[in-house]
Design an enzyme around this catalytic site. Structure first.
Site, PDB file in Angstrom:
ATOM      1  N   ASP A  63       5.860   4.517   0.098  1.00 18.79           N
ATOM      2  CA  ASP A  63       4.746   5.425   0.421  1.00 18.79           C
ATOM      3  C   ASP A  63       4.546   5.489   1.926  1.00 18.79           C
ATOM      4  OD1 ASP A  63       3.840   2.725   0.370  1.00 18.79           O
ATOM      5  OD2 ASP A  63       1.752   3.400   0.226  1.00 18.79           O
TER       6      ASP A  63
ATOM      7  N   GLU B 190       1.694   0.657  -0.695  1.00 18.80           N
ATOM      8  CA  GLU B 190       1.512  -0.424   0.270  1.00 18.80           C
ATOM      9  C   GLU B 190       0.455  -0.058   1.301  1.00 18.80           C
ATOM     10  OE1 GLU B 190       2.007  -2.907   3.853  1.00 18.80           O
ATOM     11  OE2 GLU B 190       2.232  -0.735   3.740  1.00 18.80           O
TER      12      GLU B 190
END
Lengths: 411, 411
Positions: B87, B162
């Site tokens: 991400d 994350e």
């Protein structure tokens, strides 16, 4: 006489021509307490007061907004102003009002102990300040220059919006728009004082004391500068401050410098780049606003309302940023004026009480600005103002009426 | 090779069988950067990664949510984990990505100076951390045990979420739900480090330090107790704190204790009855959370997450109220493990750089909790992470691929 049922909302003020003075005072108080007048809702009560005053042929009545001003024109050399606000703070299950008989559990123990066997009027506005309003309305009718001749011309001011922001204050508006309505040699404001005299008032300024830092991630704090840590010395100076007692015209005023709000930081993991401590300085009437500001931020700091942040050049917060938020002047008690001296002598005789300094800011300061000495003198306990169980022992009405009548009539 | 046009969004990952390693790495990076994957939108990229890994017959592929785990089963005595989040933080006009030719004004001066004449991939995720992801995908295909035989069994973890709250973190979820997927002797997380080693991480606790007072009107401040003034000593202790440098396994960790937020007060004219200072302690990996709390509030204070306020019985804030807000453990760098020693030696040879301590909290701590030594080692500058002008000079891909291949293959 001892009806405990809810009093009906008044649409008209008045008392029976055959009533005793005590009955007339009780009726007036019950009527104006029955008129709901939380700030912004004073209209119906102002209407009723205006109508009542219009019926008194010795009075000239003016109205501005919901403030009603009524004056005598006896041609006497001095004029005394009697002023009372007609709004209340919001109700807390204490409207409509009720008469409480002795022994009623709603009567506070301290009130019952001081006034055994006496009925009590309970509800919003009982002390702040519809009891004094009732006495002033009674005097407006009774001191007519015919049946009873006062020694001074009299101006009665019943005003709106005292319990909210100063910009809405009805007395302020009348002073600004119709200064000729508010003239005199002495003023009494009927704020609750237990029928004692409270004179003058402290001034107040409020301002932010500001530190600046440099934001950074808190995992690398040394890349930034912590503005909250820099505020330590602001709080140290506040914590070290000792309240000063200042004697002005014979009354003792206690000053105070206090942080009332503090804020700083933008996130839990961010070194804060600003911290603001909101400080309130309450200063005695020996100081002007300029004097007070000099003591806090230096005489040439330059911070004024609305002009943003300036560095304090001296005073308690020297070196920190300052942003002004509010300022209201102090008022000297004026206890050295002959009218104040004679009133204080009478109050001492009737209640045993010496004049006290008023510590909070009240509308006496508005009269001080006009050069009119003013004191607070009213029925009811100041400690019950704004409380849920606001209440007035009935005899305080007669006590206040007695004091004012005796002082206004006797020479 | 130097196409500056926007790269089309990838629906499939792969590279031509005849491509050079450099071309394969560049193609993979351009493809995964072309897949929009701001946190909560990782699905399509996770699908493409899963499909790519499924094509590698030497890998066993698992998926949980949008986290894909692929493992070899060569029967080797040790296993190394390579992990990267897929991400990104939200885009700031930096998606889709573009190749920039030398001389393009979008190339940062520092990047151009360090990599003259080199093309640059510009856009969201270029450094944090799709470059390392691209290298790991390439290795997942290349280190197949047939054409190239690694010295360790390998587990690749491509995980979601994350960049947002820990509760959403895909690595955390897999560790909790499928602990058997995440086993090994050493782990490398590809967070950007300019191909250096950053080891371990500081732990962090956050808590409120609280003072209590007694509310009163600020005109009668002496009737109350000012909670903001009482906070002076909290700030004094913070201002006096000197950040400690702590040596752990050969790396230097700098600690920090900082107020990040402060609040107190209920109104501009009210003496405040509470003040809260939000404190963040970043502590070195020689300390557990319990050690850190003992230093701040005493070992037996009793404050735990969610159990309200307790008085600090010792430590830096002895005597004040404490309410816990957050805690995350530190991670030792594990630089004393033989695998870390050999990796550090190779990195030093290739880049001239010694291992550094990681100061912020990263997912290496999750491996530390599992007893797996872990370090950060990835392509791209950490200073460009989350920036608008995130960008990667192309040669860093080959540098990282070189280092990892040499270390994973050579004995």
């Amino acid at each position: 006489m001892t009806d405990e049922l809810a009093i009906q909302t008044a649409t008209e003020l008045g008392f029976d021509a055959s009533a005793t003075r005590e009955q007339a005072l009780a009726d007036l108080l019950a009527q104006i307490m029955g008129a709901y007048s939380v700030s912004d809702n004073e209209g119906p009560l102002a209407d009723a007061i205006e109508q009542f005053l219009h019926k008194q042929s010795h009075l000239t009545v003016h109205r501005h907004g919901d403030t009603v001003v009524a004056s005598t024109s006896f041609g006497l050399p001095q004029r005394v102003i009697l002023a009372g606000h007609i709004d209340t703070v919001p109700v807390i299950d204490n409207f409509p009002p009720r008469w409480l008989n002795p022994g009623d559990p709603l009567i506070r123990e301290d009130v019952a102990a001081a006034h055994p066997g006496e009925r009590v009027l309970w509800g919003r506005g009982a002390t702040d300040m519809k009891s004094s309003d009732a006495v002033m309305l009674y005097l407006a009718a009774a001191l007519d220059g015919e049946h009873v001749a006062p020694a001074y011309d009299l101006t009665y001011v019943f005003y709106d919006h005292e319990e909210v922001a100063a910009e809405k204050n009805g007395l302020r508006k009348v002073v600004e728009t119709h200064p000729d309505w508010i003239t005199g040699n002495f003023a009494i404001i009927g704020e609750p004082t237990d029928c004692g005299i409270e004179g003058g008032c402290n001034g107040t300024i409020r301002f932010d004391v500001i530190t600046h830092g440099v934001a950074a991630h808190s995992a690398r704090a040394w890349m930034g500068v912590n503005a909250i840590h820099k505020a330590a010395d602001i709080l140290n100076r506040l914590a070290a401050y000792q309240p000063a007692d200042v004697l002005v015209d014979g009354l003792v005023y206690r000053e105070g410098v206090n942080a009332t709000l503090i804020s700083g930081g933008k996130g839990t993991n961010v070194i804060p780049d600003e911290c603001r401590v909101h400080v309130n300085y309450r200063f005695a009437p020996d100081k002007t606003i300029a004097d007070a500001k000099a003591l806090m931020m230096g005489a040439d700091c330059g911070a004024e309302l609305g002009n943003g942040e300036h560095e304090a050049t001296g005073g308690m917060f020297a070196g920190f940023g300052i942003e002004m938020a509010d300022e209201s002047p102090s008022a000297r008690p004026g206890m050295d004026s002959p009218l104040a001296v004679s009133l204080a002598k009478l109050v001492k005789e009737r209640t045993g009480r010496d004049p006290l300094a008023k510590l909070g800011w009240t509308d006496v300061a508005r009269f001080a600005i006009l050069g009119i000495p003013a004191v607070n003198l009213g029925a009811g306990s100041p400690l019950l103002a704004h409380k849920h169980d606001e209440q007035l022992p009935e005899s305080e009405l007669a006590l206040l009426a007695d004091i004012l009548t005796q002082w206004l009539v006797a020479r």
